[in-house]
Scaffold this motif. Structure first.
Motif, PDB file in Angstrom:
ATOM      1  N   ALA A  78      11.892   6.671  -2.335  1.00 10.24           N
ATOM      2  CA  ALA A  78      11.280   7.833  -1.686  1.00 10.24           C
ATOM      3  C   ALA A  78      10.295   7.451  -0.602  1.00 10.24           C
ATOM      4  O   ALA A  78      10.046   8.229   0.329  1.00 10.24           O
ATOM      5  CB  ALA A  78      10.586   8.708  -2.726  1.00 10.24           C
ATOM      6  N   ALA A  79       9.736   6.247  -0.682  1.00 10.86           N
ATOM      7  CA  ALA A  79       8.651   5.858   0.233  1.00 10.86           C
ATOM      8  C   ALA A  79       9.022   5.977   1.711  1.00 10.86           C
ATOM      9  O   ALA A  79       8.204   6.448   2.516  1.00 10.86           O
ATOM     10  CB  ALA A  79       8.184   4.447  -0.092  1.00 10.86           C
ATOM     11  N   PRO A  80      10.240   5.579   2.138  1.00 13.08           N
ATOM     12  CA  PRO A  80      10.557   5.690   3.556  1.00 13.08           C
ATOM     13  C   PRO A  80      10.626   7.122   4.085  1.00 13.08           C
ATOM     14  O   PRO A  80      10.733   7.324   5.305  1.00 13.08           O
ATOM     15  CB  PRO A  80      11.931   5.000   3.669  1.00 13.08           C
ATOM     16  CG  PRO A  80      11.982   4.065   2.503  1.00 13.08           C
ATOM     17  CD  PRO A  80      11.274   4.814   1.417  1.00 13.08           C
ATOM     18  N   LEU A  81      10.565   8.127   3.189  1.00 13.97           N
ATOM     19  CA  LEU A  81      10.539   9.510   3.667  1.00 13.97           C
ATOM     20  C   LEU A  81       9.275   9.808   4.463  1.00 13.97           C
ATOM     21  O   LEU A  81       9.197  10.836   5.134  1.00 13.97           O
ATOM     22  CB  LEU A  81      10.663  10.489   2.495  1.00 13.97           C
ATOM     23  CG  LEU A  81      12.001  10.504   1.753  1.00 13.97           C
ATOM     24  CD1 LEU A  81      11.960  11.502   0.599  1.00 13.97           C
ATOM     25  CD2 LEU A  81      13.153  10.836   2.704  1.00 13.97           C
ATOM     26  N   ALA A  82       8.302   8.916   4.400  1.00 10.27           N
ATOM     27  CA  ALA A  82       7.104   9.086   5.224  1.00 10.27           C
ATOM     28  C   ALA A  82       7.438   9.029   6.704  1.00 10.27           C
ATOM     29  O   ALA A  82       6.740   9.629   7.534  1.00 10.27           O
ATOM     30  CB  ALA A  82       6.068   8.013   4.872  1.00 10.27           C
ATOM     31  N   THR A  83       8.517   8.320   7.040  1.00  7.50           N
ATOM     32  CA  THR A  83       8.894   8.161   8.452  1.00  7.50           C
ATOM     33  C   THR A  83      10.349   8.518   8.732  1.00  7.50           C
ATOM     34  O   THR A  83      10.792   8.433   9.874  1.00  7.50           O
ATOM     35  CB  THR A  83       8.652   6.709   8.909  1.00  7.50           C
ATOM     36  OG1 THR A  83       9.330   5.810   8.028  1.00  7.50           O
ATOM     37  CG2 THR A  83       7.161   6.393   8.904  1.00  7.50           C
ATOM     38  N   HIS A  84      11.113   8.888   7.693  1.00 12.02           N
ATOM     39  CA  HIS A  84      12.524   9.227   7.865  1.00 12.02           C
ATOM     40  C   HIS A  84      12.818  10.555   7.170  1.00 12.02           C
ATOM     41  O   HIS A  84      12.119  10.954   6.235  1.00 12.02           O
ATOM     42  CB  HIS A  84      13.428   8.141   7.273  1.00 12.02           C
ATOM     43  CG  HIS A  84      13.357   6.828   7.987  1.00 12.02           C
ATOM     44  ND1 HIS A  84      12.349   5.917   7.768  1.00 12.02           N
ATOM     45  CD2 HIS A  84      14.178   6.270   8.919  1.00 12.02           C
ATOM     46  CE1 HIS A  84      12.544   4.849   8.530  1.00 12.02           C
ATOM     47  NE2 HIS A  84      13.641   5.037   9.245  1.00 12.02           N
ATOM     48  N   ASP A  85      13.895  11.186   7.617  1.00 14.92           N
ATOM     49  CA  ASP A  85      14.335  12.431   6.974  1.00 14.92           C
ATOM     50  C   ASP A  85      15.110  12.167   5.697  1.00 14.92           C
ATOM     51  O   ASP A  85      15.163  13.022   4.810  1.00 14.92           O
ATOM     52  CB  ASP A  85      15.241  13.226   7.928  1.00 14.92           C
ATOM     53  CG  ASP A  85      14.555  13.591   9.218  1.00 14.92           C
ATOM     54  OD1 ASP A  85      13.433  14.121   9.162  1.00 14.92           O
ATOM     55  OD2 ASP A  85      15.143  13.327  10.296  1.00 14.92           O
ATOM     56  N   ALA A  86      15.745  11.007   5.612  1.00 11.94           N
ATOM     57  CA  ALA A  86      16.596  10.679   4.473  1.00 11.94           C
ATOM     58  C   ALA A  86      16.547   9.184   4.209  1.00 11.94           C
ATOM     59  O   ALA A  86      16.200   8.392   5.091  1.00 11.94           O
ATOM     60  CB  ALA A  86      18.044  11.100   4.752  1.00 11.94           C
ATOM     61  N   VAL A  87      16.869   8.818   2.982  1.00 14.73           N
ATOM     62  CA  VAL A  87      16.993   7.410   2.595  1.00 14.73           C
ATOM     63  C   VAL A  87      18.276   7.286   1.795  1.00 14.73           C
ATOM     64  O   VAL A  87      18.528   8.082   0.881  1.00 14.73           O
ATOM     65  CB  VAL A  87      15.802   6.942   1.738  1.00 14.73           C
ATOM     66  CG1 VAL A  87      15.961   5.468   1.372  1.00 14.73           C
ATOM     67  CG2 VAL A  87      14.488   7.186   2.445  1.00 14.73           C
ATOM     68  N   LEU A  88      19.098   6.297   2.136  1.00 18.04           N
ATOM     69  CA  LEU A  88      20.370   6.089   1.449  1.00 18.04           C
ATOM     70  C   LEU A  88      20.416   4.650   0.954  1.00 18.04           C
ATOM     71  O   LEU A  88      20.271   3.709   1.741  1.00 18.04           O
ATOM     72  CB  LEU A  88      21.538   6.367   2.400  1.00 18.04           C
ATOM     73  CG  LEU A  88      22.919   6.529   1.776  1.00 18.04           C
ATOM     74  CD1 LEU A  88      22.967   7.747   0.845  1.00 18.04           C
ATOM     75  CD2 LEU A  88      23.990   6.668   2.874  1.00 18.04           C
ATOM     76  N   GLY A  89      20.594   4.489  -0.353  1.00 13.66           N
ATOM     77  CA  GLY A  89      20.621   3.156  -0.945  1.00 13.66           C
ATOM     78  C   GLY A  89      22.040   2.721  -1.246  1.00 13.66           C
ATOM     79  O   GLY A  89      22.734   3.375  -2.038  1.00 13.66           O
ATOM     80  N   PRO A  90      22.511   1.636  -0.644  1.00  6.80           N
ATOM     81  CA  PRO A  90      23.905   1.226  -0.827  1.00  6.80           C
ATOM     82  C   PRO A  90      24.174   0.641  -2.211  1.00  6.80           C
ATOM     83  O   PRO A  90      23.311  -0.020  -2.806  1.00  6.80           O
ATOM     84  CB  PRO A  90      24.096   0.163   0.259  1.00  6.80           C
ATOM     85  CG  PRO A  90      22.732  -0.370   0.517  1.00  6.80           C
ATOM     86  CD  PRO A  90      21.780   0.758   0.282  1.00  6.80           C
TER      87      PRO A  90
END
Length: 225
Positions: free
Chosen positions: A130-142
């Motif tokens: 969840a942390a990258p939501l500070a600078t991104h709209d979405a995070v996708l983990g492969p």
């Protein structure tokens, strides 16, 4: 997170009924054993979610009925205080989109969504995703099979773009990322995890999961002498 709204965790899962879950694994170890392993995977995942954000911020989107499912009563106990909804849609892509829409309808705030195939997930890994939501709209983990194990969104309603993306293919991660970016969303990344779909997967995950986990106990007790 955005606007001070609480982070939610969404777990998308099937009721662990023999012959209906982990069928690839079941082909090698038997459907009954595969269902036991699936139940253990789900319980480990539910525990991580509750530890990450608290039961009051957890959602379960469930396919099937826990009545008669392996460890059904234990799963019900683990989801006490959660919001549980039935999965809706013809394909898994539609069911994912509807599951996120149900979270969006419950109130504002970001969401981290996982399935039940990564019992090695921890509260820390969910929060890291969840942390990258500070600078991104979405995070996708492969996932290492070409799919993905986690999707975090500032706005869970944005998951509507998942409808039409073919799931469970070697290009699902790439296709999902393309759909998100095609909708104008900025997409961050997080670490790779391995899904438990086969015996080889289970043995690999066993080497990185806490020895006291339910998955480790089930696998060692039922499969590994």
């Amino acid at each position: 997170m955005t606007g001070g709204a609480p982070l939610r965790v969404l777990v998308v899962a099937k009721a662990p009924v023999a012959g209906r879950v982990k069928t690839r694994l079941g082909a090698d170890v038997g459907d009954d054993v595969a269902a036991e392993v699936a139940a253990a995977c789900l319980l480990d995942t539910l525990e991580a979610a509750s530890a990450a954000v608290g039961a009051e911020h957890c959602h379960l989107s469930l396919a099937g009925d826990l009545t008669g499912a392996v460890r059904g009563e234990e799963i019900l106990a683990a989801t006490r205080g959660w919001r549980t909804t039935a999965q809706v849609g013809d394909g898994f892509d539609e069911r994912l989109a509807h599951a996120h829409a149900a979270v969006a309808a419950s109130g504002p705030g970001p969401v981290v969504q996982v399935g039940m195939d990564t019992p090695q997930v921890t509260a820390g890994l969910l929060l890291d995703a969840a942390a990258p939501l500070a600078t991104h709209d979405a995070v996708l983990g492969p996932a290492d099979d070409g799919g993905w194990w986690v999707l975090a969104l500032r706005d869970p309603a944005a998951a509507s773009v998942l409808a039409g993306v073919e799931m469970s293919t070697p290009t699902t991660y790439d296709d999902t990322r393309a759909a998100l970016e095609g909708a104008g969303l900025s997409v961050g990344g997080t670490r790779v995890l391995r899904d438990v779909d086969t015996v080889d997967d289970a043995e690999a995950v066993l080497g990185e999961i806490a020895p006291g986990s339910r998955f480790a106990g089930a696998w060692r007790g039922l499969v590994a002498p």
